[in-house]
Enzyme design. Structure first.
Site, PDB file in Angstrom:
ATOM      1  N   CYS A 124      21.454  34.210 -18.603  1.00  0.00           N
ATOM      2  CA  CYS A 124      22.688  33.756 -17.287  1.00  0.00           C
ATOM      3  C   CYS A 124      24.057  34.490 -17.734  1.00  0.00           C
ATOM      4  CB  CYS A 124      22.649  32.584 -16.561  1.00  0.00           C
ATOM      5  SG  CYS A 124      21.302  32.239 -16.329  1.00  0.00           S
ATOM      6  N   HIS A 259      28.642  31.616 -12.164  1.00  0.00           N
ATOM      7  CA  HIS A 259      26.839  32.102 -12.023  1.00  0.00           C
ATOM      8  C   HIS A 259      26.429  31.243 -11.433  1.00  0.00           C
ATOM      9  CE1 HIS A 259      23.141  31.742 -13.166  1.00  0.00           C
ATOM     10  NE2 HIS A 259      22.881  31.180 -13.975  1.00  0.00           N
ATOM     11  N   ASN A 290      18.247  30.888  -8.723  1.00  0.00           N
ATOM     12  CA  ASN A 290      18.886  31.319  -9.406  1.00  0.00           C
ATOM     13  C   ASN A 290      18.576  32.728 -10.787  1.00  0.00           C
ATOM     14  OD1 ASN A 290      19.795  31.779 -12.604  1.00  0.00           O
ATOM     15  ND2 ASN A 290      19.672  29.521 -13.207  1.00  0.00           N
TER      16      ASN A 290
HETATM   17  C1  COA Z   1      16.633  21.390 -13.168  1.00  0.00           C
HETATM   18  C2  COA Z   1      17.230  20.170 -12.109  1.00  0.00           C
HETATM   19  C3  COA Z   1      17.712  20.575 -10.824  1.00  0.00           C
HETATM   20  C4  COA Z   1      16.881  18.769 -12.117  1.00  0.00           C
HETATM   21  O1  COA Z   1      17.725  17.950 -11.272  1.00  0.00           O
HETATM   22  P1  COA Z   1      17.906  16.654 -11.707  1.00  0.00           P
HETATM   23  O2  COA Z   1      18.704  15.286 -11.397  1.00  0.00           O
HETATM   24  O3  COA Z   1      18.687  16.407 -13.441  1.00  0.00           O
HETATM   25  O4  COA Z   1      16.725  16.184 -12.433  1.00  0.00           O
HETATM   26  P2  COA Z   1      15.506  15.499 -13.767  1.00  0.00           P
HETATM   27  O5  COA Z   1      15.278  16.521 -14.227  1.00  0.00           O
HETATM   28  O6  COA Z   1      16.608  13.990 -13.804  1.00  0.00           O
HETATM   29  O7  COA Z   1      14.866  14.146 -12.889  1.00  0.00           O
HETATM   30  C5  COA Z   1      14.676  13.348 -12.053  1.00  0.00           C
HETATM   31  C6  COA Z   1      13.939  12.947 -10.412  1.00  0.00           C
HETATM   32  O8  COA Z   1      13.789  13.664  -9.810  1.00  0.00           O
HETATM   33  C7  COA Z   1      12.384  13.853 -10.783  1.00  0.00           C
HETATM   34  N1  COA Z   1      11.981  15.480 -10.717  1.00  0.00           N
HETATM   35  C8  COA Z   1      11.939  16.410 -10.747  1.00  0.00           C
HETATM   36  N2  COA Z   1      11.344  17.423 -10.828  1.00  0.00           N
HETATM   37  C9  COA Z   1      11.246  17.809  -9.913  1.00  0.00           C
HETATM   38  C10 COA Z   1      10.530  18.263  -8.642  1.00  0.00           C
HETATM   39  N3  COA Z   1      10.673  19.574  -8.928  1.00  0.00           N
HETATM   40  N4  COA Z   1      11.313  17.654  -7.398  1.00  0.00           N
HETATM   41  C11 COA Z   1      10.711  16.094  -7.038  1.00  0.00           C
HETATM   42  N5  COA Z   1      11.229  14.986  -7.930  1.00  0.00           N
HETATM   43  C12 COA Z   1      11.191  15.867  -9.397  1.00  0.00           C
HETATM   44  C13 COA Z   1      12.026  13.294 -11.674  1.00  0.00           C
HETATM   45  O9  COA Z   1      10.982  13.824 -11.713  1.00  0.00           O
HETATM   46  C14 COA Z   1      12.915  12.383 -11.809  1.00  0.00           C
HETATM   47  O10 COA Z   1      12.314  11.187 -11.432  1.00  0.00           O
HETATM   48  P3  COA Z   1      12.090  10.000 -11.942  1.00  0.00           P
HETATM   49  O11 COA Z   1      14.172   9.173 -11.495  1.00  0.00           O
HETATM   50  O12 COA Z   1      11.641   8.751 -10.906  1.00  0.00           O
HETATM   51  O13 COA Z   1      12.509   9.416 -13.307  1.00  0.00           O
HETATM   52  C15 COA Z   1      18.204  20.412 -12.472  1.00  0.00           C
HETATM   53  O14 COA Z   1      19.121  19.198 -13.934  1.00  0.00           O
HETATM   54  C16 COA Z   1      19.907  21.274 -13.070  1.00  0.00           C
HETATM   55  O15 COA Z   1      19.823  22.468 -12.454  1.00  0.00           O
HETATM   56  N6  COA Z   1      19.460  21.351 -14.317  1.00  0.00           N
HETATM   57  C17 COA Z   1      20.808  23.217 -14.685  1.00  0.00           C
HETATM   58  C18 COA Z   1      19.312  23.680 -14.520  1.00  0.00           C
HETATM   59  C19 COA Z   1      19.842  25.800 -14.630  1.00  0.00           C
HETATM   60  O16 COA Z   1      21.687  25.123 -14.270  1.00  0.00           O
HETATM   61  N7  COA Z   1      19.581  26.278 -15.370  1.00  0.00           N
HETATM   62  C20 COA Z   1      19.729  27.448 -15.929  1.00  0.00           C
HETATM   63  C21 COA Z   1      20.730  27.463 -16.728  1.00  0.00           C
HETATM   64  S1  COA Z   1      21.616  28.663 -16.453  1.00  0.00           S
END
Ligand code: COA
Length: 334
Positions: A124, A259, A290
């Protein structure tokens, strides 16, 4: 030892982004469609990522095809002919051949003649890496015009049954032409890497594992929370350094084009940077997802076309992703 002096190349005093062109595949994929394969909801995806829909390329539409669509626009808009392009840099992590590069095919099919061509693997951050290199190449005299393309077909490398990645990625391409300038128009690049987090975003297996251990096609995996925290805490200081290096303050910006990783990351950076409210912020992720290396040029094109920012304005760019790697610079928009 020969005392005969050799000549070195002499480039332009400065370089600038002359044009930008984007390509968005026609197929719109809604959150509802994504949720057919994962246990999630439209509401969760919107709240956690800001994404409402993304585009997916057609099965027979390649990274090279998408690069060409974006590049054709950028070259035409720059007012040069393809033969004036001296080098083609394609930032991508989803060209499905280890070798040859996507860039060599793009250089050929675009009709550059025999431009230098290579791909950059900086995920990215790839577009900002490419801008930095092109800036140096134009000023160093190794090419007069450099075509920098960020392009991804992430739908090929995303496991549509993986809850942690299926909703986030999209496909697309964005291209710029970088050429000589009378005025400074690309600030110093602040860039680097943190390979201690090599596993944070990675393919599940190597091609060797696929060959020798019969593992499945190696889709991307991501430790979402780790990447999220890194981006929110580590990237704002990098953006600040890029502003300082360019000798400007955030209230002098005409646009912030980070980004498009996650809308919450964008919003957190805006807060940490204390960006004044009058500075428009790219939020292309809502409809593009993304798109990794393509996200910054796509967002740039949209902001200029929609009139949100005037051409010639100053924009802060920052890319960050798998590696982990990052790069930021202030540029004058085409
Ligand atoms: C991926 C992302 C959106 C997930 O969001 P988050 O708030 O971190 O989510 P978590 O992994 O902490 O999970 C939170 C809860 O949602 C749930 N969950 C995870 N994925 C899920 C989905 N697709 N749908 C619904 N629930 C989901 C988890 O099980 C967790 O449940 P719990 O609280 O009961 O345990 C976030 O971490 C993110 O954007 N990270 C960076 C990604 C990125 O920028 N990537 C590219 C890099 S350039």
């Amino acid at each position: 030892m020969s005392a005969v002096p050799i000549r070195t190349a002499v480039g332009a005093k400065y370089a600038r982004i002359m044009s930008v062109g984007g390509y968005r595949p026609s197929r719109i994929v809604t959150n509802e469609e994504i949720c057919e394969r994962i246990d999630s909801s439209d509401q969760w995806i919107r709240e956690r990522s800001g994404i409402e829909s993304r585009r997916w390329a057609a099965p027979d539409e390649s990274v090279i095809d998408m690069c060409l669509a974006a590049a054709g626009k950028a070259v035409a808009q720059a007012g040069i002919t393809p033969t004036q392009v001296g080098a083609v840099i394609v930032a991508t992590v989803t060209h499905p051949l280890q070798t040859p590069s996507a860039a060599a095919a793009v250089a050929h099919r675009l009709g550059t003649g025999n431009a230098a061509a290579f791909d950059v693997s900086a995920a990215c951050a790839g577009f900002c890496y490419g801008v930095s290199m092109a800036n140096d190449m134009v000023r160093g005299g190794s090419a007069e015009h450099v075509l920098v393309i960020g392009c991804e077909k992430l739908s090929d490398f995303t496991d549509s049954y993986d809850r942690s990645t299926a909703f986030i990625f999209g496909d697309g391409a964005g291209a710029v032409v970088i050429g000589p300038s009378d005025e400074p128009a690309i600030g110093p690049t602040i860039w680097g890497s943190d390979g201690s987090e090599y596993e944070a975003i990675t393919q599940r297996a190597s091609w060797i594992d696929v060959r020798d251990h019969n593992v499945d096609f190696p889709m991307l995996t991501m430790q979402g929370q780790k990447v999220f925290r890194w981006a929110v805490w580590q990237m704002a200081p990098v953006a600040t350094q890029a502003l300082e290096a360019a000798g400007i303050t955030s209230d002098q910006l005409d646009a912030f084009i980070p980004h498009q990783a996650n809308l919450r990351i964008v919003d957190a950076m805006v807060k940490t940077l204390k960006l004044p409210e009058h500075v428009p912020v790219a939020r292309d992720i809502v409809e593009a997802g993304n798109t990794s290396a393509a996200s910054i040029p796509l967002a740039m094109e949209r902001m200029i076309e929609s009139g949100e920012v005037k051409s010639g304005g100053l924009a802060l760019l920052i890319g960050f992703g798998a590696g982990l790697v990052f790069a930021a610079q202030v540029v004058r928009l085409p």
